[in-house]
Design a protein around this motif. Sequence first.
Motif, PDB file in Angstrom:
ATOM      1  N   ALA A 176    -112.613  31.320 -89.581  1.00 13.96           N
ATOM      2  CA  ALA A 176    -113.628  32.217 -89.012  1.00 13.96           C
ATOM      3  C   ALA A 176    -113.743  31.991 -87.502  1.00 13.96           C
ATOM      4  O   ALA A 176    -113.884  32.944 -86.725  1.00 13.96           O
ATOM      5  N   VAL A 177    -113.664  30.725 -87.089  1.00 15.56           N
ATOM      6  CA  VAL A 177    -113.703  30.403 -85.657  1.00 15.56           C
ATOM      7  C   VAL A 177    -112.464  30.945 -84.952  1.00 15.56           C
ATOM      8  O   VAL A 177    -112.552  31.585 -83.891  1.00 15.56           O
ATOM      9  N   VAL A 178    -111.283  30.698 -85.532  1.00 13.98           N
ATOM     10  CA  VAL A 178    -110.033  31.192 -84.936  1.00 13.98           C
ATOM     11  C   VAL A 178    -110.036  32.719 -84.881  1.00 13.98           C
ATOM     12  O   VAL A 178    -109.669  33.326 -83.859  1.00 13.98           O
ATOM     13  N   GLN A 191    -104.169  24.555 -90.731  1.00 10.19           N
ATOM     14  CA  GLN A 191    -103.710  24.902 -89.383  1.00 10.19           C
ATOM     15  C   GLN A 191    -102.296  25.477 -89.368  1.00 10.19           C
ATOM     16  O   GLN A 191    -101.864  26.035 -88.347  1.00 10.19           O
ATOM     17  N   LEU A 192    -101.566  25.341 -90.467  1.00  6.10           N
ATOM     18  CA  LEU A 192    -100.170  25.797 -90.495  1.00  6.10           C
ATOM     19  C   LEU A 192    -100.005  27.282 -90.152  1.00  6.10           C
ATOM     20  O   LEU A 192     -99.132  27.643 -89.356  1.00  6.10           O
ATOM     21  N   PRO A 193    -100.796  28.194 -90.721  1.00  5.49           N
ATOM     22  CA  PRO A 193    -100.602  29.610 -90.383  1.00  5.49           C
ATOM     23  C   PRO A 193    -100.758  29.910 -88.897  1.00  5.49           C
ATOM     24  O   PRO A 193    -100.034  30.740 -88.348  1.00  5.49           O
ATOM     25  N   LEU A 194    -101.714  29.232 -88.233  1.00  2.00           N
ATOM     26  CA  LEU A 194    -101.923  29.479 -86.805  1.00  2.00           C
ATOM     27  C   LEU A 194    -100.691  29.080 -86.009  1.00  2.00           C
ATOM     28  O   LEU A 194    -100.291  29.791 -85.062  1.00  2.00           O
ATOM     29  N   TRP A 202     -99.006  23.032 -78.418  1.00  2.72           N
ATOM     30  CA  TRP A 202    -100.179  22.164 -78.415  1.00  2.72           C
ATOM     31  C   TRP A 202    -100.977  22.254 -79.714  1.00  2.72           C
ATOM     32  O   TRP A 202    -101.615  21.273 -80.126  1.00  2.72           O
ATOM     33  N   THR A 203    -100.934  23.388 -80.376  1.00  4.98           N
ATOM     34  CA  THR A 203    -101.561  23.476 -81.698  1.00  4.98           C
ATOM     35  C   THR A 203    -100.803  22.611 -82.694  1.00  4.98           C
ATOM     36  O   THR A 203    -101.417  21.978 -83.574  1.00  4.98           O
ATOM     37  N   ALA A 204     -99.472  22.567 -82.559  1.00  6.58           N
ATOM     38  CA  ALA A 204     -98.675  21.698 -83.417  1.00  6.58           C
ATOM     39  C   ALA A 204     -99.008  20.227 -83.165  1.00  6.58           C
ATOM     40  O   ALA A 204     -99.036  19.413 -84.106  1.00  6.58           O
ATOM     41  N   ARG A 205     -99.270  19.877 -81.918  1.00  3.09           N
ATOM     42  CA  ARG A 205     -99.657  18.493 -81.609  1.00  3.09           C
ATOM     43  C   ARG A 205    -101.038  18.174 -82.178  1.00  3.09           C
ATOM     44  O   ARG A 205    -101.298  17.042 -82.608  1.00  3.09           O
ATOM     45  N   THR A 206    -101.925  19.166 -82.206  1.00  2.00           N
ATOM     46  CA  THR A 206    -103.224  18.973 -82.852  1.00  2.00           C
ATOM     47  C   THR A 206    -103.054  18.765 -84.352  1.00  2.00           C
ATOM     48  O   THR A 206    -103.744  17.920 -84.963  1.00  2.00           O
ATOM     49  N   LEU A 207    -102.142  19.521 -84.948  1.00  2.00           N
ATOM     50  CA  LEU A 207    -101.828  19.319 -86.366  1.00  2.00           C
ATOM     51  C   LEU A 207    -101.292  17.914 -86.606  1.00  2.00           C
ATOM     52  O   LEU A 207    -101.670  17.252 -87.585  1.00  2.00           O
ATOM     53  N   TRP A 208    -100.419  17.445 -85.722  1.00  2.00           N
ATOM     54  CA  TRP A 208     -99.875  16.091 -85.871  1.00  2.00           C
ATOM     55  C   TRP A 208    -101.001  15.051 -85.811  1.00  2.00           C
ATOM     56  O   TRP A 208    -101.009  14.096 -86.599  1.00  2.00           O
ATOM     57  N   LEU A 209    -101.949  15.231 -84.902  1.00  2.00           N
ATOM     58  CA  LEU A 209    -103.072  14.299 -84.805  1.00  2.00           C
ATOM     59  C   LEU A 209    -103.896  14.319 -86.088  1.00  2.00           C
ATOM     60  O   LEU A 209    -104.292  13.258 -86.606  1.00  2.00           O
ATOM     61  N   THR A 210    -104.158  15.504 -86.617  1.00  2.00           N
ATOM     62  CA  THR A 210    -104.928  15.617 -87.853  1.00  2.00           C
ATOM     63  C   THR A 210    -104.192  14.964 -89.013  1.00  2.00           C
ATOM     64  O   THR A 210    -104.800  14.238 -89.831  1.00  2.00           O
ATOM     65  N   PRO A 221     -97.734  30.877 -93.829  1.00  2.00           N
ATOM     66  CA  PRO A 221     -96.796  30.762 -92.704  1.00  2.00           C
ATOM     67  C   PRO A 221     -95.380  31.199 -93.045  1.00  2.00           C
ATOM     68  O   PRO A 221     -94.678  31.745 -92.191  1.00  2.00           O
ATOM     69  N   ILE A 222     -94.950  30.955 -94.293  1.00  2.00           N
ATOM     70  CA  ILE A 222     -93.626  31.441 -94.692  1.00  2.00           C
ATOM     71  C   ILE A 222     -93.586  32.963 -94.613  1.00  2.00           C
ATOM     72  O   ILE A 222     -92.601  33.562 -94.164  1.00  2.00           O
ATOM     73  N   GLY A 223     -94.676  33.607 -95.029  1.00  2.00           N
ATOM     74  CA  GLY A 223     -94.757  35.060 -94.925  1.00  2.00           C
ATOM     75  C   GLY A 223     -94.690  35.532 -93.476  1.00  2.00           C
ATOM     76  O   GLY A 223     -94.012  36.520 -93.160  1.00  2.00           O
ATOM     77  N   PHE A 224     -95.390  34.827 -92.571  1.00  2.00           N
ATOM     78  CA  PHE A 224     -95.335  35.185 -91.152  1.00  2.00           C
ATOM     79  C   PHE A 224     -93.915  35.034 -90.605  1.00  2.00           C
ATOM     80  O   PHE A 224     -93.445  35.860 -89.812  1.00  2.00           O
TER      81      PHE A 224
END
Length: 668
Positions: free
Chosen positions: A27-29, A142-145, A173-181, A268-271
Amino acid sequence: MSMSGMGHMSMGDGVPGLFYLQKIYWAVVGSAIAAGTVVNLLNRFLACQRLRDTSLTPSKPKSLFFSTYATLTAVVREASHATLPPLSLRGRTYHFAPLGPVAIILANLVVVLVFCFYKLDTTDQWKWEDVGYRTGFIAIAQLPLIFLLAGRQNLIGILVGMSYEQLNWFHRWTARTLWLTATIHMGFWFRDWGRYNYIIYELKTYTLATRGFAAWIILTFIVITSAAPIRQFGYEFFVLQHLVTFVGFIAAVWLHAPAEVKVWVWIPIGFLVFDRVARYLWVTYANLSIFHRSKNPKSGLWANRAAFTPLPGNVTRVTVEDPGIRWKPGQHVFLTCHSIVPLQSHPFTISSIPEDNKLELYVRAEKGGTRRFFRYASKHHDVLGSGEAPAKQTRTVFVEGPYGRMRPLQQFDSVVLLAGGMGATFTMPCLRDIVAKWRAACASSKHTRLAATKCIRFVWVIKSRTQLGWFESQLQSVLADIEQCKLANPDIIREIEMSIYITCDEKLEQQAQSSLCAETQPRRQTAVAENMEVSEKISEKATAEEKDNVSINSGCRPDGTCCCTAAIEGEDAIAETKCNCSGHAAKPPESDSKYLRRLNALSGRPHVRTIIRKVLEKAEGESAVVVCGPRGLSDDVRRSVVYLSDERAVHKGTGAQGIYLHVEQFGW
């Protein structure tokens, strides 16, 4: 480490459920994307409104709503374009991203971390499992984003009006945020198992833990190899390994995730499938001649054939006549030529405009595929840069695109175009497109407004006089079109000022390896010698009113090349500068001297803040500043625009009009 059944499990009074937090995150995204979409639609409406406006100041806001919108836009622009000065450390210069993109990434990071730890006590060891479950659910959401931001046929880009290469920085940078999570997710499970010394035992015996650890290792490898130095070291290798490791990562996540959250892997596979299918369909249409028989009935299976011409400075001009695509100024395509560079595709800016009915690309020979293009072009020409390749020497090429988005420049009152070296491949079509609209409007009897632009300031910084030959015919045609417009309709204000700064700064144009030069030296020795003998002589037009300090460094390198690298703050003070280091006074031809005089050629470096300020002081509506070139030039322009916007108090009661800035570069 299983997440099965945890989606609806309660973690305590007032603690939100895991599925609920995933929905709130999106919802935020979604709200952020929706806000960007609204701004994009407003900007599109503004562009249409300005071209329909019949007043003398179409680029100036006329209502309270748009005046307020312009003020808010000016405040946001000042903050988002602010950039820290580059940092020099041990002989290397490090550039920083603008504050706007950084703020978006930090906002996403804050949202993710808040959702990871909201109402969970990390000091309570009995809550460590809950943190592990929570961070796992937030990580996979976060994967779809990440995949949305990665595609060339980018849905987010279409909505917010940004090109995929600009969004690719957010992708990384979103991927790096995913890595941190994911690291926090794994760390809290390790912390929980560590109380009983079970970490190694769990990894060996618990299949779900093993798969999750494998996914984390692959993601870590992807993040490390996506760093700029590694990408630049070998781009072709980076793309190949990125695709392979991505498949491994998705497979590991699929095996690690329980059935109730596998939807976050399917999305994400669909995207990805959508992006690939859309790209392949478009490439098929653009390159199969069956769809373009009306243009060339005698063409074979493939629609696009290119001629390769070597130019001074180890540059190859690729020309595709009657291409199977349409494009806008400032866009780029991915070019593939399997007969010269097999199984490689590279992005190049389109330097021609649609009215030319040909696709022109300028490719600088560095290494890999671009070097092969230059070698091939040199072998099929007797003299460097002389004439076009024979028809029999054309090669089948495949184009993908066009890509790239920018607000249409014809909606702005004044336009400043700044380029360094090969950056002119971006600004030149922008210049020619506006002038073409001026010419069409002057030739029309309906008095239609095709462009609200009244003033264009064009600045090109190059290393040597020989590089002017890249766009000499285009520049001459622009000057001729302006003269025709003035003769046809002298009452309409149409001003253009062009300056060519000649400097030997190595950061503008890095030379190719000497082995490449040696290979083609016999064939191009004559042409290079003739070009290098032309001195940079310009007529003087000093004025008593303007007395800006100008310092010109006309020193020479030991090898005889020019070193004119001093900054020129006031062009009106000195319009003639000399930089002749060839060892003999070579007088340029009369036609060449007149041409250079009209272009206002200078030996030195531009003071961009002064150039932009002079344009803004005359502007009667919103102005656009476009820059393409080295990182140092781009950062200088950003800081100058921010400084001038704040100094002039744009849309804050002073009457100063807005400044739209577009910086063209692949990532930060």
